[in-house]
Design an enzyme around this catalytic site. Structure first.
Site, PDB file in Angstrom:
ATOM      1  NE  ARG A  62      -3.799  -0.986   1.902  1.00 62.52           N
ATOM      2  CZ  ARG A  62      -4.761  -1.709   2.492  1.00 62.52           C
ATOM      3  NH1 ARG A  62      -5.011  -0.953   3.739  1.00 62.52           N
ATOM      4  NH2 ARG A  62      -5.464  -2.920   2.087  1.00 62.52           N
ATOM      5  CB  SER A  71      -8.550  -1.286   2.898  1.00 62.25           C
ATOM      6  OG  SER A  71      -9.964  -1.471   3.934  1.00 62.25           O
ATOM      7  CG  HIS A  72      -8.971   1.769   5.896  1.00 64.77           C
ATOM      8  ND1 HIS A  72      -8.608   0.411   5.545  1.00 64.77           N
ATOM      9  CD2 HIS A  72      -8.405   2.565   6.399  1.00 64.77           C
ATOM     10  CE1 HIS A  72      -7.226   0.223   6.334  1.00 64.77           C
ATOM     11  NE2 HIS A  72      -7.665   1.678   6.821  1.00 64.77           N
ATOM     12  CE  LYS A 110      -6.373  -8.707  -0.243  1.00 64.55           C
ATOM     13  NZ  LYS A 110      -6.869  -8.664   0.553  1.00 64.55           N
ATOM     14  CG  ASP A 170     -13.782  -1.008   3.767  1.00 68.63           C
ATOM     15  OD1 ASP A 170     -13.865  -2.118   3.497  1.00 68.63           O
ATOM     16  OD2 ASP A 170     -12.695  -1.710   3.866  1.00 68.63           O
ATOM     17  CG  ASP A 192     -11.696  -3.455   0.776  1.00 66.89           C
ATOM     18  OD1 ASP A 192     -11.662  -2.742   1.751  1.00 66.89           O
ATOM     19  OD2 ASP A 192     -10.325  -4.536   0.972  1.00 66.89           O
ATOM     20  CG  ASP A 199     -11.997  -6.142   3.375  1.00 64.39           C
ATOM     21  OD1 ASP A 199     -12.173  -4.680   3.867  1.00 64.39           O
ATOM     22  OD2 ASP A 199     -10.829  -6.171   2.866  1.00 64.39           O
ATOM     23  NE  ARG A 200     -10.488  -1.774   7.444  1.00 62.47           N
ATOM     24  CZ  ARG A 200     -10.385  -1.368   8.262  1.00 62.47           C
ATOM     25  NH1 ARG A 200     -10.586  -0.549   8.751  1.00 62.47           N
ATOM     26  NH2 ARG A 200      -8.670  -1.270   8.017  1.00 62.47           N
ATOM     27  CD  GLU A 222      -8.633  -8.236  11.306  1.00 59.14           C
ATOM     28  OE1 GLU A 222      -7.297  -8.055  12.181  1.00 59.14           O
ATOM     29  OE2 GLU A 222      -8.584  -8.016  10.405  1.00 59.14           O
ATOM     30  CD  GLU A 223      -9.025  -3.610  16.125  1.00 57.68           C
ATOM     31  OE1 GLU A 223     -10.107  -2.600  15.856  1.00 57.68           O
ATOM     32  OE2 GLU A 223      -8.198  -3.844  15.985  1.00 57.68           O
ATOM     33  CB  SER A 224     -10.472  -3.683  12.399  1.00 55.25           C
ATOM     34  OG  SER A 224      -9.438  -4.428  11.398  1.00 55.25           O
ATOM     35  CE  LYS A 251     -11.055  -6.039   6.933  1.00 56.42           C
ATOM     36  NZ  LYS A 251      -9.405  -6.503   6.520  1.00 56.42           N
ATOM     37  NE  ARG A 288      -4.473   0.130  13.195  1.00 58.71           N
ATOM     38  CZ  ARG A 288      -4.721   0.912  12.495  1.00 58.71           C
ATOM     39  NH1 ARG A 288      -5.036   1.771  12.955  1.00 58.71           N
ATOM     40  NH2 ARG A 288      -4.710   1.282  11.028  1.00 58.71           N
TER      41      ARG A 288
HETATM   42  C1  VG1 Z   1      -5.978  -2.659   9.760  1.00 59.34           C
HETATM   43  C2  VG1 Z   1      -6.892  -3.283  10.617  1.00 59.34           C
HETATM   44  C3  VG1 Z   1      -6.402  -4.896  10.493  1.00 59.34           C
HETATM   45  C4  VG1 Z   1      -7.026  -4.705   9.366  1.00 59.34           C
HETATM   46  C5  VG1 Z   1      -6.069  -4.235   8.178  1.00 59.34           C
HETATM   47  C6  VG1 Z   1      -6.942  -4.607   6.500  1.00 59.34           C
HETATM   48  O1  VG1 Z   1      -4.515  -2.893   9.851  1.00 59.34           O
HETATM   49  O2  VG1 Z   1      -6.206  -3.199  11.918  1.00 59.34           O
HETATM   50  O3  VG1 Z   1      -7.059  -5.221  11.064  1.00 59.34           O
HETATM   51  O4  VG1 Z   1      -6.731  -6.859   8.627  1.00 59.34           O
HETATM   52  O5  VG1 Z   1      -6.094  -2.746   8.639  1.00 59.34           O
HETATM   53  O6  VG1 Z   1      -7.939  -4.004   6.703  1.00 59.34           O
HETATM   54  P1  VG1 Z   1      -3.386  -2.412  10.524  1.00 59.34           P
HETATM   55  O7  VG1 Z   1      -1.918  -2.703  10.518  1.00 59.34           O
HETATM   56  O8  VG1 Z   1      -2.893  -0.405   9.552  1.00 59.34           O
HETATM   57  O9  VG1 Z   1      -3.449  -2.288  11.969  1.00 59.34           O
HETATM   58  V1  VG1 Z   1      -8.142  -3.756   4.991  1.00 59.34           V
HETATM   59  O10 VG1 Z   1     -10.361  -3.305   4.765  1.00 59.34           O
HETATM   60  O11 VG1 Z   1      -7.844  -2.209   4.891  1.00 59.34           O
HETATM   61  O12 VG1 Z   1      -8.231  -4.924   3.950  1.00 59.34           O
HETATM   62 CO    CO Z   2     -10.912  -3.347   3.271  1.00 64.76          CO
END
Ligand code: VG1
Ligand code: CO
Length: 543
Positions: free
Chosen positions: A22, A112-113, A125, A277, A279, A281-282, A363-365, A376, A496
């Site tokens: 990324r 992603s986000h 990826k 989000d 892509d 997945d969230r 995941e908590e995210s 996800k 975090r």
């Molecule tokens: C974050 C989240 C993690 C998640 C990852 C990818 O990673 O904390 O739980 O799997 O994003 O999510 P990090 O290393 O920034 O804490 V996604 O929706 O970007 O594919």
């Molecule tokens: Co995502």
């Protein structure tokens, strides 16, 4: 058509993070940057004559990148490429398409986000045959290859028109442009009681709002909620996918999904709200004036899975990332199933799902999913909740409150310090590591340290070990503080801080989360000296 071999030199910054490589769009646009990484994938994996899937979240640079990848795949002897229409595939849909077609793997383009647009981020990826993100031994091998690469192969050809489903030839390679929404809906129909959800959504007694944040789920959400399930037009908001997500952060949390929060916390709020989000997945789940933490959501789905056709025979087990709260552990214990604790990132769930050790993961995210794909899945979580709501006939808030009464409440919060100085953040983590051996037994106010370590994970299926996955400080009453540096940010470092405490007493479940966690927040500051090392008075985002 001619295959050209182009000389190049390594960039030395192509190490994949939590979820692929990324970087900013500007970095990806520098000559050979994308090509080097893509060629490293082809050099690492034997893709000749195989079928691969490619698609992305539709953000800026997606279209150009897909054309480049197709021409490189043709030059590298790939047999067939399945491409999402317009070059677009949500991450869970990409996983679904890889599995349904028994493809060798897939290339998923997404940050992603992270924000998009010319000044935003881009990502790439590689996913393997099971439809999930490549495990570390493959991402490490691809990274190693990027360090020595000296040329790449690309076909000289005109761009293909990817905007309509159809079949093409690119030299010897077949290209099929597919509509991903159809197979994705079919998969969802095989798991959830669509008739029952439709009855709920057309009953006139229940209203929902889905916010796609101008990202990839827009087209899926219109087709599922409004067309297939009969919800009125307008149920999906911000449903037109845009290359820059309308300038927003396509991150479904209380801060960035503010339009949805206004609706669900406003007057005459609907019964249910959800967002996904960039892509897809969230997910974020809201009730009327009520927020469901992702950790609680996983626990509620686990406790109610038997009400949903796809999971009615019970779960093999459940898995959560280490920083995710232990709410689902309590449900697993009651159900008598295993609960696994993995490092952050979906790639660690793949083996558990393949070996049928876990059925649900989270995941908590804001990530939840199951063995239906190997990513996800945001809309899956929304449909899961709707199915439970349709069966139970209670509100989101009632369901969560009853859950807390049964299992106790895990107060939970994450504090992010974004874009801080990377060297200082690393210094802070190193200092914390050096303190770990002496923390055990120490008293901080009413809290006594029960354990402190840097999380290490041994995969129960293949025995691979992943070290340094986050610093955990646990207290004798079951509360925890966890520190981790993000592996998805593209500017500086993101620290975090994860906080969790357990409250069995139902009369205290109404407490404000930040207030309930205040003593732990103070202890985190005392031990880690966050303010000093980040040069910040407060976190950037609290979720
Ligand atoms: C974050 C989240 C993690 C998640 C990852 C990818 O990673 O904390 O739980 O799997 O994003 O999510 P990090 O290393 O920034 O804490 V996604 O929706 O970007 O594919
Ligand atoms: Co995502």
């Amino acid at each position: 058509m001619n295959i050209k071999t182009i000389s190049t030199t390594p960039f030395n910054d192509q190490k994949p993070g939590t979820s692929g490589l990324r970087k900013s769009v500007k970095v990806f646009q520098s000559p050979h940057y994308l090509e080097n990484f893509v060629q490293s994938i082809f050099d690492t994996l034997q893709c000749e004559n195989k079928t691969l899937v490619v698609g992305g979240d539709g953000r800026y640079y997606n279209r150009q990148a897909i054309q480049t990848i197709l021409k490189m795949a043709a030059a590298n002897g790939v047999g067939r490429m399945l491409v999402g229409q317009g070059g677009i595939l949500s991450t869970p849909a990409a996983s679904c398409v890889i599995r349904e077609n028994q493809a060798f793997g897939g290339i998923v383009l997404s940050a992603s986000h992270n924000p998009g647009g010319p000044d935003g981020d881009f990502g790439i990826k590689y996913n393997v045959t099971n439809g999930g993100p490549a495990p570390e031994k493959i991402t490490d091998a691809i990274y190693d290859r990027t360090k020595t690469i000296d040329s790449y192969k690309i076909l000289e050809a005109a761009d293909l028109d990817l905007d309509r489903p159809g079949s093409f030839k690119l030299a010897m390679m077949d290209v099929e442009v597919i509509d991903p929404v159809v197979p994705y809906i079919k998969l969802m129909e095989s798991l959830f009681d669509f008739d029952r959800i439709k009855d709920l959504l057309t009953s006139g007694k229940f209203r929902m709002c889905m916010d796609s944040l101008h990202a990839v789920t827009g087209s899926y959400a219109h087709a599922i909620f409004e067309q297939r399930l009969g919800a009125p037009a307008g149920t999906v908001q911000n449903g037109i996918p845009l290359e820059d997500f309308g300038g927003g952060h396509p991150d479904p949390n209380l801060v960035y999904a503010h339009d949805l929060v206004e609706v669900l916390y406003g007057e005459n709020a609907p019964d249910f709200g959800a967002a996904s989000d960039g892509d897809g997945d969230r997910n974020m789940i809201l009730g009327r004036h009520f927020f469901v933490t992702p950790s609680d959501s996983l626990a509620v789905l686990t406790a109610n899975a038997h009400l949903v056709p796809g999971y009615k025979d019970g779960l093999a087990g459940v898995a959560r990332s280490m920083p995710t709260s232990a709410a689902c552990d309590r449900v697993a214990e009651k159900l008598g199933i295993d609960c696994y604790e993995t490092p952050t990132g979906w790639k660690f769930f793949g083996n558990l799902l393949d070996a049928n050790k876990a059925t649900l993961c989270g995941e908590e995210s804001f990530g939840t999913g199951s063995n239906h794909v190997r990513e996800k899945d945001g809309l899956w979580a929304v449909l899961f909740w709707l199915n439970i709501l349709a069966v139970r006939g209670e509100s989101v808030e009632q369901i969560v409150r009853t859950h807390w009464q049964t299992y106790g409440r895990n107060f939970y919060s994450r504090h992010d310090y974004e874009e801080v100085d990377a060297a200082r953040a690393n210094e802070m983590v190193e200092r914390l590591r050096s303190l770990l051996p002496n923390l055990k037994g120490q008293q901080f106010g009413n809290y006594q340290v029960a354990y402190s370590d840097d999380f290490s994970y041994t995969d129960p299926v293949d025995g691979s070990v992943s070290q340094k996955q986050g610093i955990r400080i646990g207290f004798t009453d079951g509360s925890r503080i966890v520190f981790r540096l993000s592996g998805t940010g593209t500017k500086g470092a993101t620290l975090r801080l994860y906080l969790e405490s357990y409250e069995p007493d139902a009369s205290k479940h109404d407490r404000d989360t930040q207030e309930a966690l205040a003593p732990l927040i103070a202890i985190g500051e005392e031990i880690a000296q966050i303010r000093k090392f980040t040069d910040r008075e407060a976190p950037t985002v609290i979720t």
